[in-house]
Design a protein around this motif. Structure first.
Motif, PDB file in Angstrom:
ATOM      1  N   VAL A   9      26.695  47.593  48.097  1.00 25.16           N
ATOM      2  CA  VAL A   9      27.093  46.896  47.579  1.00 25.16           C
ATOM      3  C   VAL A   9      28.294  47.380  46.844  1.00 25.16           C
ATOM      4  O   VAL A   9      29.055  46.616  46.399  1.00 25.16           O
ATOM      5  CB  VAL A   9      25.984  45.765  46.829  1.00 25.16           C
ATOM      6  N   TYR A 134      28.672  38.465  35.815  1.00 17.42           N
ATOM      7  CA  TYR A 134      29.348  39.001  36.987  1.00 17.42           C
ATOM      8  C   TYR A 134      31.055  38.844  36.325  1.00 17.42           C
ATOM      9  O   TYR A 134      31.876  38.945  37.416  1.00 17.42           O
ATOM     10  CB  TYR A 134      29.547  37.610  37.916  1.00 17.42           C
ATOM     11  N   HIS A 160      29.403  43.283  32.336  1.00 20.05           N
ATOM     12  CA  HIS A 160      30.044  43.228  33.522  1.00 20.05           C
ATOM     13  C   HIS A 160      31.521  42.960  33.401  1.00 20.05           C
ATOM     14  O   HIS A 160      32.134  42.341  34.229  1.00 20.05           O
ATOM     15  CB  HIS A 160      29.583  41.976  34.209  1.00 20.05           C
ATOM     16  N   THR A 256      38.480  40.213  47.131  1.00 21.97           N
ATOM     17  CA  THR A 256      37.931  39.157  47.119  1.00 21.97           C
ATOM     18  C   THR A 256      38.634  37.985  47.648  1.00 21.97           C
ATOM     19  O   THR A 256      38.068  36.931  48.265  1.00 21.97           O
ATOM     20  CB  THR A 256      38.005  38.607  45.427  1.00 21.97           C
ATOM     21  N   ASN A 272      31.732  32.363  43.646  1.00 22.96           N
ATOM     22  CA  ASN A 272      32.017  32.267  42.140  1.00 22.96           C
ATOM     23  C   ASN A 272      33.182  31.543  41.707  1.00 22.96           C
ATOM     24  O   ASN A 272      34.315  31.844  42.441  1.00 22.96           O
ATOM     25  CB  ASN A 272      32.121  34.096  41.870  1.00 22.96           C
ATOM     26  N   TYR A 284      32.267  41.539  40.758  1.00 23.80           N
ATOM     27  CA  TYR A 284      31.384  41.226  41.840  1.00 23.80           C
ATOM     28  C   TYR A 284      31.546  40.020  42.483  1.00 23.80           C
ATOM     29  O   TYR A 284      32.341  39.219  42.144  1.00 23.80           O
ATOM     30  CB  TYR A 284      29.978  40.714  40.866  1.00 23.80           C
ATOM     31  N   PRO A 286      29.304  37.099  44.258  1.00 22.24           N
ATOM     32  CA  PRO A 286      27.934  36.624  44.309  1.00 22.24           C
ATOM     33  C   PRO A 286      28.512  35.418  45.331  1.00 22.24           C
ATOM     34  O   PRO A 286      29.456  34.657  44.884  1.00 22.24           O
ATOM     35  CB  PRO A 286      27.773  36.191  43.007  1.00 22.24           C
ATOM     36  N   TYR A 315      21.382  39.782  43.422  1.00 21.97           N
ATOM     37  CA  TYR A 315      21.762  40.050  42.070  1.00 21.97           C
ATOM     38  C   TYR A 315      21.957  38.454  41.513  1.00 21.97           C
ATOM     39  O   TYR A 315      22.785  37.900  42.047  1.00 21.97           O
ATOM     40  CB  TYR A 315      23.064  40.713  41.585  1.00 21.97           C
ATOM     41  N   VAL A 345      21.078  33.296  45.452  1.00 18.23           N
ATOM     42  CA  VAL A 345      22.193  34.090  45.226  1.00 18.23           C
ATOM     43  C   VAL A 345      22.274  35.348  46.001  1.00 18.23           C
ATOM     44  O   VAL A 345      21.113  36.117  46.210  1.00 18.23           O
ATOM     45  CB  VAL A 345      22.446  34.299  43.857  1.00 18.23           C
ATOM     46  N   THR A 347      24.728  38.922  46.448  1.00 16.39           N
ATOM     47  CA  THR A 347      25.900  39.815  46.002  1.00 16.39           C
ATOM     48  C   THR A 347      26.754  40.530  47.157  1.00 16.39           C
ATOM     49  O   THR A 347      25.954  41.471  47.658  1.00 16.39           O
ATOM     50  CB  THR A 347      25.886  40.480  44.789  1.00 16.39           C
TER      51      THR A 347
END
Ligand code: PLP
Length: 372
Positions: A9, A134, A160, A256, A272, A284, A286, A315, A345, A347
């Motif tokens: 991860v 996050y 985070h 992302t 997210n 993160y 998620p 997570y 959820v 991640t």
């Protein structure tokens, strides 16, 4: 096609080894290995500027920053907090002899719901402990209003949220204190490490003594402190990594975008949010999976990824208000949004050295689990 090497991860960013070795040579020369040496000082100064804070103190880890900050605030009674977090947040409260009172989270960004905070305030409440989970920024304005109205302290768990800004202000500036984690799994790290940011110099003096056994002077110990000092090796690693953290954030942004392109059109997968007025850190990725719409459950997606050599993590599951160590003291049914989210959820891997091709492949494996 299955990945030949397992993908976790996260994977820690490391600076060019030569830079770290240069610092090691200085440590060898000075023989000051810990107890607030040169690198501790330099790292603090650099972070004050990067995090846009007035004052900072460094710790062995983010957890001790939280735990000792609560202690330095001399809190009593109850602390309103969120169960949708890592164990550390709740444990810091309980280990201070305080009672966590769990408010629910918002379904859109998973941060604590200000309405729920207010509903949980009693005459025993002394503080609010929200989490920028996050890296999503809590409703800092509403929380400040509530804190003022009821005379409560606010301790942000910002583990985070390194480098995150709200309306161009570093998140370190909100609340009475914000605590960051520099653990190796975080977007920015010093191997292990953490920091507390704050403005009140008296609080700062109490806090810095508590991280060194409560020692005020050679002749006076005025607090029941711990040993939570950051050593020079960690401070030097933090200084090196700080030079590259913006690059790390840029790389994560690209990854992302790859995930978003593949997953955002898919029904039953919620991503997210992109928060208004927030400069994110892409800590993160998620996803919240609605089995009825998507056609596969969170656990089935996790298994499909594992079969392909990808380790995704749940997570944050289980919620901290369901932990065995609390022996049923709390009822997760009272935080239904957190409970709903924790069951769904997942991640996905996200770190700067993850290739865009690998991210595409991971996104496709997730997408391929669905009915569409
Ligand atoms: C939300 C949250 N709070 C606190 C911590 C504790 O930080 P550390 O591991 O540096 O003690 C972590 C991570 O580990 C975390 O994810």
């Amino acid at each position: 096609m299955k990945f030949t090497k397992q993908i976790f991860v996260t994977s820690p960013a490391l600076p060019p080894i030569e830079e770290y070795v240069e610092h090691l040579k200085d440590i060898w020369q000075s023989r000051q290995l810990t107890n607030m040496g040169r690198f501790h000082q330099e790292f603090q100064t650099a972070l004050i500027s990067y995090l846009q804070t007035e004052r900072i103190d460094l710790f062995t880890n983010g957890h001790m920053a939280l735990e000792l900050s609560l202690q330095a605030l001399n809190l009593t009674g109850e602390v309103v907090t969120t169960p949708f977090t890592f164990a550390s947040t709740t444990h810091a409260i309980v280990r201070n002899g305080l009672t966590p009172v769990f408010a629910d989270i918002k379904p859109d960004d998973f941060t604590i719901d200000p309405k729920s905070i207010e509903e949980h305030i009693t005459d025993r409440t002394s503080a609010i402990m929200p989490v920028h989970v996050y890296g999503n920024v809590c409703d800092v304005e509403a929380i400040e209003k509530i804190a003022k109205k009821y005379g409560l302290k606010v301790i942000y768990d910002a583990a985070h949220a390194f480098g995150v800004k709200y309306k161009n202000k570093g998140v370190a500036q909100f609340g009475d204190v914000s605590c960051f984690s520099f653990h190796a799994t975080k977007i920015f790290h010093s191997v292990e490490g953490g920091a507390a940011t704050f403005t009140d110099p008296d609080f700062g003096r109490r806090l810095s003594r508590l991280k060194n056994f409560g020692i005020k002077s050679p002749d006076c110990v005025d607090g029941v402190g711990a040993n939570a000092k950051m050593n020079e090796f960690c401070a030097a690693m933090g200084l090196c990594n700080l030079r590259y953290v913006d690059e790390e954030i840029k790389k994560r942004k690209k990854i992302t975008e790859v995930y978003r392109e593949i997953l955002s059109p898919i029904e039953g997968i919620a991503l997210n949010p992109v928060q208004k007025d927030v400069t994110p850190n892409y800590a993160y990725f998620p996803v919240v999976i609605d089995e009825r719409q998507f056609g596969a459950s969170r656990n089935e997606v996790m298994e499909a990824l594992a079969e392909n050599g990808v380790v995704a993590r749940k997570y944050f599951y289980p919620l901290t208000n369901t932990f065995d160590c609390f022996h049923g003291e709390f009822d997760a049914a009272e935080t239904p949004v957190a409970l709903h989210t924790a069951k769904r959820v997942l991640t996905l891997p996200l770190y700067g050295s993850l290739s865009l091709d690998d991210a595409k492949r991971i996104g496709e494996i997730v997408a391929g689990c669905g009915v569409g």
